[in-house]
Every structure is written in structure tokens, then in C-alpha cells.
Design an enzyme around this catalytic site. Structure first.
Site, PDB file in Angstrom:
ATOM      1  N   TYR A   1       0.854  -1.212   0.000  1.00  0.00           N
ATOM      2  CA  TYR A   1       0.000   0.000   0.000  1.00  0.00           C
ATOM      3  C   TYR A   1       0.884   1.254   0.000  1.00  0.00           C
ATOM      4  O   TYR A   1       1.143   1.834   1.050  1.00  0.00           O
ATOM      5  CB  TYR A   1      -0.884   0.029   1.244  1.00  0.00           C
ATOM      6  CG  TYR A   1      -1.761  -1.190   1.437  1.00  0.00           C
ATOM      7  CD1 TYR A   1      -2.783  -1.497   0.533  1.00  0.00           C
ATOM      8  CD2 TYR A   1      -1.587  -2.008   2.552  1.00  0.00           C
ATOM      9  CE1 TYR A   1      -3.589  -2.607   0.732  1.00  0.00           C
ATOM     10  CE2 TYR A   1      -2.404  -3.120   2.752  1.00  0.00           C
ATOM     11  CZ  TYR A   1      -3.394  -3.417   1.840  1.00  0.00           C
ATOM     12  OH  TYR A   1      -4.195  -4.511   2.045  1.00  0.00           O
TER      13      TYR A   1
ATOM     14  N   ASN B   1      -7.187   6.631   3.833  1.00  0.00           N
ATOM     15  CA  ASN B   1      -7.999   7.512   4.667  1.00  0.00           C
ATOM     16  C   ASN B   1      -8.047   7.093   6.144  1.00  0.00           C
ATOM     17  O   ASN B   1      -7.550   7.795   7.026  1.00  0.00           O
ATOM     18  CB  ASN B   1      -9.390   7.549   4.019  1.00  0.00           C
ATOM     19  CG  ASN B   1     -10.374   8.452   4.683  1.00  0.00           C
ATOM     20  OD1 ASN B   1     -10.353   8.619   5.887  1.00  0.00           O
ATOM     21  ND2 ASN B   1     -11.263   9.047   3.915  1.00  0.00           N
ATOM     22  N   TRP B   2      -8.657   5.936   6.445  1.00  0.00           N
ATOM     23  CA  TRP B   2      -8.820   5.618   7.867  1.00  0.00           C
ATOM     24  C   TRP B   2      -7.521   5.133   8.491  1.00  0.00           C
ATOM     25  O   TRP B   2      -7.317   5.292   9.688  1.00  0.00           O
ATOM     26  CB  TRP B   2     -10.032   4.723   8.139  1.00  0.00           C
ATOM     27  CG  TRP B   2     -10.041   3.285   7.718  1.00  0.00           C
ATOM     28  CD1 TRP B   2      -9.477   2.748   6.612  1.00  0.00           C
ATOM     29  CD2 TRP B   2     -10.698   2.215   8.424  1.00  0.00           C
ATOM     30  NE1 TRP B   2      -9.764   1.399   6.579  1.00  0.00           N
ATOM     31  CE2 TRP B   2     -10.503   1.045   7.666  1.00  0.00           C
ATOM     32  CE3 TRP B   2     -11.437   2.135   9.602  1.00  0.00           C
ATOM     33  CZ2 TRP B   2     -11.022  -0.197   8.063  1.00  0.00           C
ATOM     34  CZ3 TRP B   2     -11.956   0.903   9.984  1.00  0.00           C
ATOM     35  CH2 TRP B   2     -11.740  -0.249   9.225  1.00  0.00           C
TER      36      TRP B   2
ATOM     37  N   GLN C   1     -14.060   5.979   2.771  1.00  0.00           N
ATOM     38  CA  GLN C   1     -13.716   4.937   3.749  1.00  0.00           C
ATOM     39  C   GLN C   1     -14.331   5.279   5.109  1.00  0.00           C
ATOM     40  O   GLN C   1     -14.850   6.378   5.290  1.00  0.00           O
ATOM     41  CB  GLN C   1     -12.184   4.806   3.864  1.00  0.00           C
ATOM     42  CG  GLN C   1     -11.692   3.483   3.320  1.00  0.00           C
ATOM     43  CD  GLN C   1     -10.215   3.243   3.480  1.00  0.00           C
ATOM     44  OE1 GLN C   1      -9.456   4.136   3.804  1.00  0.00           O
ATOM     45  NE2 GLN C   1      -9.798   2.012   3.214  1.00  0.00           N
TER      46      GLN C   1
ATOM     47  N   ASP D   1     -12.801  -5.398   2.783  1.00  0.00           N
ATOM     48  CA  ASP D   1     -12.958  -5.616   1.344  1.00  0.00           C
ATOM     49  C   ASP D   1     -13.701  -6.901   0.949  1.00  0.00           C
ATOM     50  O   ASP D   1     -14.583  -6.869   0.114  1.00  0.00           O
ATOM     51  CB  ASP D   1     -11.577  -5.659   0.673  1.00  0.00           C
ATOM     52  CG  ASP D   1     -10.783  -4.379   0.871  1.00  0.00           C
ATOM     53  OD1 ASP D   1     -11.242  -3.477   1.601  1.00  0.00           O
ATOM     54  OD2 ASP D   1      -9.697  -4.278   0.282  1.00  0.00           O
TER      55      ASP D   1
ATOM     56  N   ARG E   1      -5.506 -13.039   0.574  1.00  0.00           N
ATOM     57  CA  ARG E   1      -6.082 -11.884  -0.133  1.00  0.00           C
ATOM     58  C   ARG E   1      -7.439 -12.220  -0.765  1.00  0.00           C
ATOM     59  O   ARG E   1      -7.824 -13.374  -0.841  1.00  0.00           O
ATOM     60  CB  ARG E   1      -5.094 -11.429  -1.233  1.00  0.00           C
ATOM     61  CG  ARG E   1      -3.759 -10.898  -0.734  1.00  0.00           C
ATOM     62  CD  ARG E   1      -3.855  -9.507  -0.130  1.00  0.00           C
ATOM     63  NE  ARG E   1      -4.478  -8.550  -1.027  1.00  0.00           N
ATOM     64  CZ  ARG E   1      -4.820  -7.301  -0.669  1.00  0.00           C
ATOM     65  NH1 ARG E   1      -4.592  -6.877   0.556  1.00  0.00           N
ATOM     66  NH2 ARG E   1      -5.390  -6.487  -1.536  1.00  0.00           N
TER      67      ARG E   1
ATOM     68  N   TYR F   1      -7.914 -12.348   4.898  1.00  0.00           N
ATOM     69  CA  TYR F   1      -8.261 -10.917   4.962  1.00  0.00           C
ATOM     70  C   TYR F   1      -9.432 -10.668   5.929  1.00  0.00           C
ATOM     71  O   TYR F   1      -9.239 -10.811   7.127  1.00  0.00           O
ATOM     72  CB  TYR F   1      -8.568 -10.453   3.532  1.00  0.00           C
ATOM     73  CG  TYR F   1      -8.131  -9.042   3.176  1.00  0.00           C
ATOM     74  CD1 TYR F   1      -7.045  -8.423   3.760  1.00  0.00           C
ATOM     75  CD2 TYR F   1      -8.827  -8.326   2.193  1.00  0.00           C
ATOM     76  CE1 TYR F   1      -6.667  -7.125   3.385  1.00  0.00           C
ATOM     77  CE2 TYR F   1      -8.450  -7.040   1.810  1.00  0.00           C
ATOM     78  CZ  TYR F   1      -7.375  -6.445   2.413  1.00  0.00           C
ATOM     79  OH  TYR F   1      -7.016  -5.168   2.037  1.00  0.00           O
TER      80      TYR F   1
ATOM     81  N   GLU G   1      -0.393  -7.049   9.389  1.00  0.00           N
ATOM     82  CA  GLU G   1      -1.636  -6.405   8.956  1.00  0.00           C
ATOM     83  C   GLU G   1      -2.824  -7.051   9.678  1.00  0.00           C
ATOM     84  O   GLU G   1      -3.711  -6.368  10.167  1.00  0.00           O
ATOM     85  CB  GLU G   1      -1.769  -6.541   7.431  1.00  0.00           C
ATOM     86  CG  GLU G   1      -2.961  -5.784   6.847  1.00  0.00           C
ATOM     87  CD  GLU G   1      -3.034  -5.872   5.330  1.00  0.00           C
ATOM     88  OE1 GLU G   1      -2.208  -6.589   4.716  1.00  0.00           O
ATOM     89  OE2 GLU G   1      -3.919  -5.215   4.754  1.00  0.00           O
TER      90      GLU G   1
HETATM   91  C1  DGY Z   1      -6.602  -2.886  -1.285  1.00  0.00           C
HETATM   92  O1  DGY Z   1      -6.117  -2.489  -2.333  1.00  0.00           O
HETATM   93  O2  DGY Z   1      -6.499  -4.048  -0.866  1.00  0.00           O
HETATM   94  C2  DGY Z   1      -7.297  -1.939  -0.430  1.00  0.00           C
HETATM   95  O3  DGY Z   1      -7.849  -2.541   0.672  1.00  0.00           O
HETATM   96  C3  DGY Z   1      -8.335  -1.210  -1.210  1.00  0.00           C
HETATM   97  O4  DGY Z   1      -8.465  -0.013  -0.585  1.00  0.00           O
END
Ligand code: DGY
Length: 418
Positions: free
Chosen positions: A28, A33-34, A100, A162, A195, A347, A391
Site C-alpha cells: 500500500y 484515509n482511515w 472509507q 474488502d 487476499r 483478509y 496487517e
Molecule cells: C486494497 O487495495 O487491498 C485496499 O484494501 C483497497 O483499498
């Protein structure tokens, strides 16, 4: 303890790109945002100025209609998909086109409440308040056009959860025809079995293309989306942020904002009742297209406890958590482990997330459910000790999943131990 705090601070510093932090290197590479708002809580314990800057940078990229986007693409980085060339939102600094969970109001209040430099806090908060309020107004205007008191998300990425089981049925309605060919980058950085699936990604991208074809016009997107879901956790965050903002606005004598924000929160709390399920003993998501509750006992219905709810509801959430605690070694699993769709590694279909643990524990403590809250915090810290600053984590084995050296995980550790 001191050692963990030092390790966590080092992660925040390593992921600091100047005015913003990346959630983690590689997976990432931009501002989320959050993530940013919750990471500011971590910074505030050792660098208040930097904590405020994190939120300021996000709000500098607020849209003219009030929306605060979920990603700000400050720098080019082709290691992420979908990048600015897919979103094409036309913003001066490129951003995504969705939002978000609005934790900013909550975070700002917390920064003010414990400021060691109250003057700095008052200055920065006073400037942010109208912007945060404009975002909340945007939510109720654009994501609750019928005035129900609850807002819908129009893309799973907006929830932050997600690939939750909550979206599976609604996703049947999202087509994949016309999706431009793409190559995912997330599975080059993280284990693919942690994922979302390819089938989910195709639908994520179909929705992005649909909204892009409507010019990102938020007066149209809600009604045009085949995915409109009312998420109790998301709404609880919005309600909590509205009521925290109302408290702050009263302190700063911003009467009009205070009154409006208070009204949003009160209406929201009353409307939450529509999401309660006696059968499941928790709140559920609602499919706005059909009006039906989605029979999926996920963490969304427990995160609802972040808002100030009627005390029987908070007690029921505490009871659900106690039952879940008998099935896992580490609270809080993002999905009920007794359900067939539960997946301890994938996830948001089972793993534990520290930020959500923090918010649930905070809400329950305020509602007088301290013993469950303490178990959640103790489990969270055991995860860190065993598996580092991941994560997310397997709720049975503590296996670290997804990205590592994770900014908001580190921030929450600082927050819990300081
Ligand atoms: C991602 O790309 O996995 C994010 O969670 C999307 O914002």
C-alpha cells in the site's frame, strides 16, 4: 512494554513519507484515509505536530462536494493496482473516487482530549472541524438520499472490510462484463491465500468502471450502484464521529455545527435498531436494494458497539464476544468461526485486526462492558508479542498475515500501551 513501544515508533517513522504515512511499504504505497486517521493516534503520543499533519494532509485532498477519498496518490508507484489511471477522478493530486470509514471525528476529539499542547490542538481542530462536518453532511446527503438515518456504502472497499462474507450474496448482482484486463499487484506483495479472490477483484473493478462512467458524480452514484449495503460497523463509526464532533463543536462554540452533528448522531442511533437481529444476537448488514438483512454474522455487527447504543444492545454484543471467545484463542475474529464461509487466513473472512479490536474495546468500555473489553486488549497484545506488527492475524494460531511492519497496527500498540 517499552521495547514494543520503541518498535512501534520505528515502524511509524519508517512508513512516514513526510506529511503522510503509507500503511505498509510495497503493498500500500500511498495515503489511505482511515489508516491515516488511526495512525495519528499513535503519533500523538510522541509527536503531536506530526499527528495533526497526518490528518491535515488527508483533508487537503477533500473533494469539493465534501467527500474524503479513500486513497490519495501522492506519488507515482506502479506497484499498486488500481492506480490513478484506472480511477481517473481528475483531482489535482490524484485520488480514488470512493470513501472509507469516517474515523476522523473520533480521532480529532481524542487528540484534543489528551493534548499536551492544548493551543496547537485547538488551532488544528478548529480548522478541521468544518471540513469533517462537511464530510458527514456529504454522507447523509449522498449516501442516504431517502433520509433513513443510515448511510450505504456503494463499494466493498469503502467498508475497509474488502472481502467480507457480508458482500457475497450482493456481489452476485455485480456483473463482470466489460471489465478491462488488469493485473493485480497485491498478490505480488502478499500471500494470495490471504487476499481477496480474482472473482472478487473483477467485481471491485466493474464497480469502479461504472462509477467512472458517471463522472464520479455523487448525486448519481448511490442510486446507480447495484451494490448498496448498510453496514452497522460503518454507520457506528459515522455516528461516533458525529457525536465526538458535536462535543468538540460545543467546546469551541460552533453552535450550528454542534446542533447538526448531534442531530445526525441521535437519528443514527435510533435508525440502527433496523439492523438488529434477535436471532443472531447482533447487528447485521442490510441489502438496501431488497431491504433485507444479510444473514452473515460478521464483525460489522460487533463494531457497532463503537457508537453509544442502548445498554441492552451493548450487553448483547458483549455476550456474543464472550461466545466467540470460547471458539478462538484471539478475539475478535472478523467472521464467526462456526460459519462455513469462515476462513482464518483470508483478509476479512476470519482474521483478527487490531484497529477493529481497539474500536470495539473502546466502545464497550464506555458502555460498561469492561471485562470483555479487557480480554480483547489482552488478546491484541499477545498477538503482537507472538507475531509482530502484521496487517492481520489468524484468530486460532496467531499466524501473521498480509503485509508486515504495518503502520496502524503499530499505532494501536502505542495507543494501548501508552
Ligand atoms: C486494497 O487495495 O487491498 C485496499 O484494501 C483497497 O483499498
Amino acid at each position: 512494554t517499552d521495547d514494543l513501544i520503541e518498535q512501534a515508533k520505528a515502524i511509524l517513522r519508517r512508513n512516514d513519507r513526510g506529511g503522510y504515512t503509507v500503511p505498509t511499504h510495497g503493498l500500500y504505497p500511498f495515503q489511505w484515509n482511515w489508516d491515516s486517521c488511526l495512525s495519528a493516534l499513535g503519533f500523538s503520543h510522541f509527536d503531536e505536530e506530526r499527528a495533526w499533519t497526518e490528518i491535515d494532509t488527508l483533508f487537503a485532498n477533500q473533494w469539493p462536494d465534501g467527500m474524503v477519498p479513500h486513497i490519495v496518490f501522492h506519488e507515482e508507484d506502479d506497484g499498486y493496482f488500481p492506480g490513478p489511471d484506472v480511477w481517473r477522478t481528475g483531482r489535482p493530486v490524484p485520488t480514488s473516487g470512493i470513501t472509507q470509514p469516517p474515523v476522523a471525528g473520533f480521532a480529532v476529539r481524542r487528540l484534543v482530549d489528551r493534548a499536551r499542547d492544548p493551543e496547537l490542538a485547538a488551532d488544528r481542530a478548529r480548522a478541521l472541524l468544518p471540513k469533517i462536518h462537511a464530510w458527514h453532511e456529504w454522507f447523509y446527503r449522498c449516501r442516504d438520499p431517502q433520509g433513513t438515518g443510515l448511510v450505504a456504502i456503494i463499494h466493498p472497499w469503502e467498508s475497509g472490510r474488502d472481502n467480507s462474507v457480508d458482500w457475497d450474496d450482493v456481489f452476485e448482482r455485480v456483473p463482470t462484463d466489460g471489465v478491462e484486463p488488469f493485473s493485480r499487484r497485491d498478490i505480488q506483495h502478499a500471500n494470495p491465500s490471504h487476499r481477496p479472490t480474482q472473482a472478487q477483484y473483477e467485481r471491485y473493478i466493474w464497480l469502479v468502471q461504472r462509477f467512472r462512467s458517471l463522472g464520479w458524480d455523487n448525486t448519481k452514484l448511490h442510486d446507480a450502484s447495484p451494490f448498496q449495503v448498510v453496514d452497522p460497523g460503518f454507520n457506528a463509526i459515522l455516528i461516533r464521529s458525529c457525536s465526538d464532533l458535536a462535543d468538540l463543536a460545543e467546546r469551541f462554540e460552533l453552535g450550528e455545527i454542534a446542533a447538526q452533528a448531534r442531530a445526525f448522531a441521535e437519528r443514527g442511533v435510533a435508525a440502527m435498531e433496523a439492523l438488529w437481529s434477535d436471532a443472531m444476537g447482533q447487528y447485521l448488514c442490510q441489502d438496501r436494494t431488497t431491504g433485507k438483512l444479510i444473514q452473515s454474522p460478521s464483525i460489522a455487527g460487533l463494531l457497532a458497539g463503537f457508537a453509544e447504543l442502548p445498554s441492552p444492545r451493548a450487553a448483547a454484543i458483549a455476550k456474543r464476544l464472550t461466545l466467540l471467545g470460547e471458539q478462538v484463542d484471539y478475539l475478535v475474529p472478523s467472521h464467526d468461526p462456526s460459519q462455513p464461509a469462515f476462513d482464518s487466513l483470508r483478509y476479512w473472512r476470519g482474521p483478527v485486526w487490531l484497529i477493529v479490536n481497539y474500536m470495539i474495546a473502546d466502545g464497550l468500555t464506555r458502555s460498561g462492558q469492561a471485562s470483555v473489553a479487557q480480554r480483547i486488549i489482552a488478546d491484541s497484545l499477545r498477538l503482537i508479542e507472538q507475531s509482530g506488527f502484521a496487517e492481520y492475524y489468524d484468530p486460532h494460531t496467531a499466524e501473521p498475515c498480509g503485509g508486515d511492519q504495518f503502520t496502524w497496527t503499530a499505532a494501536i500498540v502505542i495507543e494501548l500501551l501508552s
